[in-house]
Design an enzyme around this catalytic site. Structure first.
Site, short mmCIF file in Angstrom:
data_model
loop_
_atom_site.label_atom_id
_atom_site.label_comp_id
_atom_site.label_asym_id
_atom_site.label_seq_id
_atom_site.Cartn_x
_atom_site.Cartn_y
_atom_site.Cartn_z
N VAL A 191 0.91 -1.23 -0.13
CA VAL A 191 -0.07 -0.02 0.09
C VAL A 191 0.90 1.19 0.07
CG1 VAL A 191 -1.82 1.24 1.37
CG2 VAL A 191 -1.91 -1.28 1.11
N ALA A 203 4.75 4.20 3.10
CA ALA A 203 4.19 2.82 1.95
C ALA A 203 4.18 1.87 3.29
CB ALA A 203 5.09 2.51 0.97
N LYS A 204 3.96 0.73 3.03
CA LYS A 204 3.93 -0.83 3.78
C LYS A 204 3.30 -1.98 2.85
CE LYS A 204 5.68 -1.14 8.36
NZ LYS A 204 6.50 -0.29 8.74
N GLY A 205 3.88 -2.81 3.15
CA GLY A 205 3.55 -3.82 2.58
C GLY A 205 3.86 -5.40 3.14
N ASP A 238 10.68 -5.31 8.38
CA ASP A 238 9.79 -5.19 9.34
C ASP A 238 9.80 -6.49 10.08
OD1 ASP A 238 7.72 -3.06 9.98
OD2 ASP A 238 6.41 -4.97 10.02
#
Ligand code: NAD
Length: 427
Positions: free
Chosen positions: A66, A111-113, A152
């Site tokens: 995202v 962002a992150k995913g 992460d």
């Protein structure tokens, strides 16, 4: 005490983060439309990842990315490998990254995913394959000038190396595609301890404005992993007494101050603080209400809630973890006049040194450790002072002030990039 499931915690995190955002948006007098524009992700990508595992089993996963906002630069945020990963998780965390990068004024968006896999149940070969398929599918939407992943939960320097290798097959040698790489593959000096060091830097600023020094204070810390242990070591090196430390195995306390290097060694061998002979054991969750000048929650989200916030004794809380304080607890702490240095400021040291890593990679140049630490200190201290100035000017708490600063920076950058007739103010 801590929220029962990661899934529940993350879903709450989205609404908590929106509540904090809205409080700051009220201070700025933003319309509903502007709020919607700032909260809606730019893009959300979902990909299918199928492999035949090393055990001969067919496995099917979903990968997510995202991309929340890129007004201030390429989007930046971690990749999480966890069965509970989904679009909502990625969205909540991407949103926070936008505000965090803006607070410390690094030229990134958020962002992150991740992938909904469980690395503990997979061979390393399968993880390598899954990671490379993720890159193959995402290579057109990530890149050194569009979106730069980082480690992460359950991803590390090794996974980042695989991403760099796979992406470089398509785009040529591209170390700047990910940060958090090993030093052998153009990672940055000082990245591992960067978040703990940033925690120490903002605490130094807070003590300075109160006319206090490290040797005068006592500190209690929840979480003794990457963030908690480095923060403890660096703060103890400055002369403070770390009087209580708790992790998932329990707590250990010593009024004269724990021997932090010895505790780090113990935890490296034993996997937790339980059984450490250099102090007395206590029930871990009690650390939140410990009799200490400073509390550093550096474990999971939702550690300080409406149930225990009233009992907090520390006068300063430095949020090393992401979202350790619920909005209900936040209000109680503000009423009690506790100085809460919020996560989007306090734990931004990691993304700041990720920015240094990216900058070094783009220049094909290496910084010495001293330079990394000194530049990090400057960024963190400046960010603290900027947030403090807004808090004083608007007579608001530091968390709301940090969101005001972040929204202002993101909003102004977005406005500057296009012609807009409508009058919109972020002041
Ligand atoms: P980590 O996995 O290295 O350490 C987590 C620590 O929390 C461990 O000591 C673990 O024992 C403890 N813990 C887990 N469950 C607990 C419980 N129920 N009670 C008490 N302690 C518990 O993780 P980390 O990288 O140190 O991250 C900690 C927090 O900081 C997370 O919220 C993370 O998102 C945030 N954070 C980390 C970084 C970074 O650079 N590592 C950057 C920004 C934010």
């Amino acid at each position: 005490m801590l929220r029962c499931s990661e899934e529940e915690g993350e879903t709450d995190m989205l609404s908590d983060s929106h509540r904090y955002f809205n409080k700051a948006a009220d201070v700025l007098g933003l319309s509903d439309t502007i709020r919607k524009i700032l909260l809606t992700p730019r893009r959300s990508v979902k990909v299918e990842i199928n492999i035949e595992s090393t055990t001969g089993e067919l496995l099917c996963f979903t990968g997510y990315r995202v991309q929340h906002n890129n007004s201030r630069g390429p989007m930046k945020g971690g990749l999480r490998f966890h069965p509970s990963m989904d679009e909502d998780h990625a969205g909540a965390l991407a949103n926070l990254m936008t505000w965090k990068t803006a607070v410390v004024d690094v030229p990134f968006g958020g962002a992150k995913g991740g992938i909904d896999c469980d690395p503990h149940e997979m061979s390393e070969k399968d993880l390598d394959t899954v990671t490379r398929l993720f890159v193959e599918q995402m290579k057109d939407v990530i890149g050194p000038t569009t979106d730069i992943p980082a480690p992460d939960v359950n991803t590390n320097a090794k996974v980042m190396s695989w991403i760099m290798d796979e992406y470089s097959k398509y785009e040529g040698f591209s170390p700047a595609i990910v940060t958090g790489k090993p030093l052998d593959l153009f990672g940055s000096e000082g990245r591992e301890e960067a978040t703990g060091r940033g925690v120490m830097n903002v605490l130094a600023e807070a003590l300075g404005e109160q006319g206090r020094t490290f040797p005068e204070i006592t500190v209690a810390i929840q979480g003794f992993g990457n963030v908690g242990s480095h923060a403890a070591r660096l703060i103890a090196e400055e002369g403070a007494r770390i009087v209580a430390v708790a992790d998932h195995t329990g707590g250990v306390e010593k009024a004269e101050g724990l021997d932090i290097p010895a505790l780090i060694e113990w935890v490296a061998e034993e996997g937790g603080v339980l059984g450490f002979a250099g102090g007395e054991a206590f029930d871990g969750p009690q650390v939140i209400t410990w009799d200490a000048d400073v509390l550093i929650p550096a474990a999971l989200e939702g550690a300080i809630t409406g149930d225990n916030a009233g009992e907090v004794q520390a006068g300063i809380i430095v949020e090393g973890a992401n979202a350790p304080t619920t909005p209900e607890a936040h209000e109680i702490l503000v009423q009690k006049d506790v100085l809460v240095i919020p996560d989007i400021l306090a734990n931004a040291g990691g993304v700041t040194v990720s920015y240094f890593e990216w900058a070094q990679n783009l220049q094909h140049y290496r910084w010495e450790l001293d330079r990394v630490n000194s530049e990090l200190g400057k960024v963190m201290r400046k960010a603290y002072r900027s947030v403090r100035a807004i808090a004083d000017e608007k007579q608001i708490d530091m968390r709301t002030a940090a969101f005001v600063l972040a929204i202002r920076r993101v909003g102004k950058a977005a406005l500057a990039r296009r012609h807009v007739e409508t009058r919109i103010s972020f002041d």
